[in-house]
Design a protein around this motif. Structure first.
Motif, PDB file in Angstrom:
ATOM      1  N   TRP A 193      35.921 -20.633  11.446  1.00 48.96           N
ATOM      2  CA  TRP A 193      37.338 -20.363  11.161  1.00 48.96           C
ATOM      3  C   TRP A 193      37.734 -21.072   9.872  1.00 48.96           C
ATOM      4  CZ3 TRP A 193      40.670 -17.432  14.274  1.00 48.96           C
ATOM      5  CH2 TRP A 193      42.000 -17.398  13.835  1.00 48.96           C
ATOM      6  N   GLN A 194      38.205 -20.318   8.908  1.00 53.50           N
ATOM      7  CA  GLN A 194      38.650 -20.857   7.632  1.00 53.50           C
ATOM      8  C   GLN A 194      40.170 -20.739   7.560  1.00 53.50           C
ATOM      9  OE1 GLN A 194      36.706 -22.359   5.387  1.00 53.50           O
ATOM     10  NE2 GLN A 194      34.903 -21.992   6.662  1.00 53.50           N
ATOM     11  N   TRP A 227      42.409 -17.291   6.838  1.00 54.55           N
ATOM     12  CA  TRP A 227      43.305 -16.775   7.863  1.00 54.55           C
ATOM     13  C   TRP A 227      44.760 -17.165   7.581  1.00 54.55           C
ATOM     14  CZ3 TRP A 227      42.271 -13.764  12.183  1.00 54.55           C
ATOM     15  CH2 TRP A 227      40.918 -13.516  12.446  1.00 54.55           C
ATOM     16  N   ARG A 228      44.951 -18.177   6.754  1.00 50.57           N
ATOM     17  CA  ARG A 228      46.270 -18.708   6.401  1.00 50.57           C
ATOM     18  C   ARG A 228      47.019 -19.295   7.584  1.00 50.57           C
ATOM     19  NH1 ARG A 228      48.394 -15.281   1.363  1.00 50.57           N
ATOM     20  NH2 ARG A 228      46.348 -14.732   0.594  1.00 50.57           N
ATOM     21  N   ARG A 229      46.238 -19.774   8.571  1.00 49.11           N
ATOM     22  CA  ARG A 229      46.823 -20.418   9.746  1.00 49.11           C
ATOM     23  C   ARG A 229      45.709 -21.019  10.599  1.00 49.11           C
ATOM     24  NH1 ARG A 229      45.902 -17.340  14.251  1.00 49.11           N
ATOM     25  NH2 ARG A 229      45.310 -15.186  13.887  1.00 49.11           N
ATOM     26  N   PRO A 258      43.816 -21.461  14.261  1.00 47.40           N
ATOM     27  CA  PRO A 258      43.620 -20.537  15.381  1.00 47.40           C
ATOM     28  C   PRO A 258      44.642 -20.831  16.482  1.00 47.40           C
ATOM     29  CG  PRO A 258      41.889 -22.195  15.337  1.00 47.40           C
ATOM     30  CD  PRO A 258      42.697 -22.377  14.094  1.00 47.40           C
ATOM     31  N   ALA A 260      35.247 -17.389  14.498  1.00 50.61           N
ATOM     32  CA  ALA A 260      35.683 -16.000  14.707  1.00 50.61           C
ATOM     33  C   ALA A 260      34.466 -15.117  14.427  1.00 50.61           C
ATOM     34  CB  ALA A 260      36.837 -15.662  13.779  1.00 50.61           C
ATOM     35  N   ALA A 316      40.618 -13.238  18.577  1.00 50.98           N
ATOM     36  CA  ALA A 316      39.758 -13.369  17.396  1.00 50.98           C
ATOM     37  C   ALA A 316      38.751 -14.512  17.538  1.00 50.98           C
ATOM     38  CB  ALA A 316      40.608 -13.588  16.151  1.00 50.98           C
ATOM     39  N   GLU A 375      33.724 -13.433  11.920  1.00 50.61           N
ATOM     40  CA  GLU A 375      33.269 -13.568  10.529  1.00 50.61           C
ATOM     41  C   GLU A 375      32.581 -14.904  10.266  1.00 50.61           C
ATOM     42  OE1 GLU A 375      36.682 -13.026  11.157  1.00 50.61           O
ATOM     43  OE2 GLU A 375      36.410 -10.859  11.177  1.00 50.61           O
TER      44      GLU A 375
END
Length: 111
Positions: free
Chosen positions: A22-23, A27-29, A31, A17, A55, A19
């Motif tokens: 992708w963590q 993100w709590r989910r 992608p 993403a 994103a 930032e």
């Protein structure tokens, strides 16, 4: 939404993403990446259309490894997709290719 085509026999690896990588914990989910029911046939190669959320800016793809050997049958180890397509670009690409639509349910089209 953004889109990309991926050859059959390949899978999605890491995702980035704006930032960075992708963590899932941040993100709590996972992608949102979905394979569509549309593919291109080009010189005998099947390329499936994937849809990704806005994103996502970069996607790593790699050949699926053989469960028996743990080794990929492809010569390429991985590819980073940095230019994801817009819906308009996908339509332009479908106009110039031999496309096939595989419907598993009519409801997915009518919604």
């Amino acid at each position: 939404m953004k889109y990309f085509f991926l050859s059959e026999g390949w899978t999605i690896g890491r995702v980035w993403a704006s930032e960075g990588l992708w963590q899932i914990t941040a993100w709590r989910r996972q992608p949102d990446i979905q394979r569509m029911n549309i593919c291109l046939l080009e010189e005998g190669e099947v390329m499936w259309l994937y849809r990704v959320e806005d994103a996502v800016i970069t996607v790593e793809v790699k050949p699926i490894t053989s469960p028996q050997t743990g080794v990929s049958s492809q010569a390429i180890g991985q590819v980073i997709l940095r230019r994801l397509m817009s819906a308009e670009q996908v339509i332009e690409r479908l106009e110039t290719a031999s496309a096939r639509c595989q419907l598993q349910s009519l409801e997915s089209v009518v919604q």
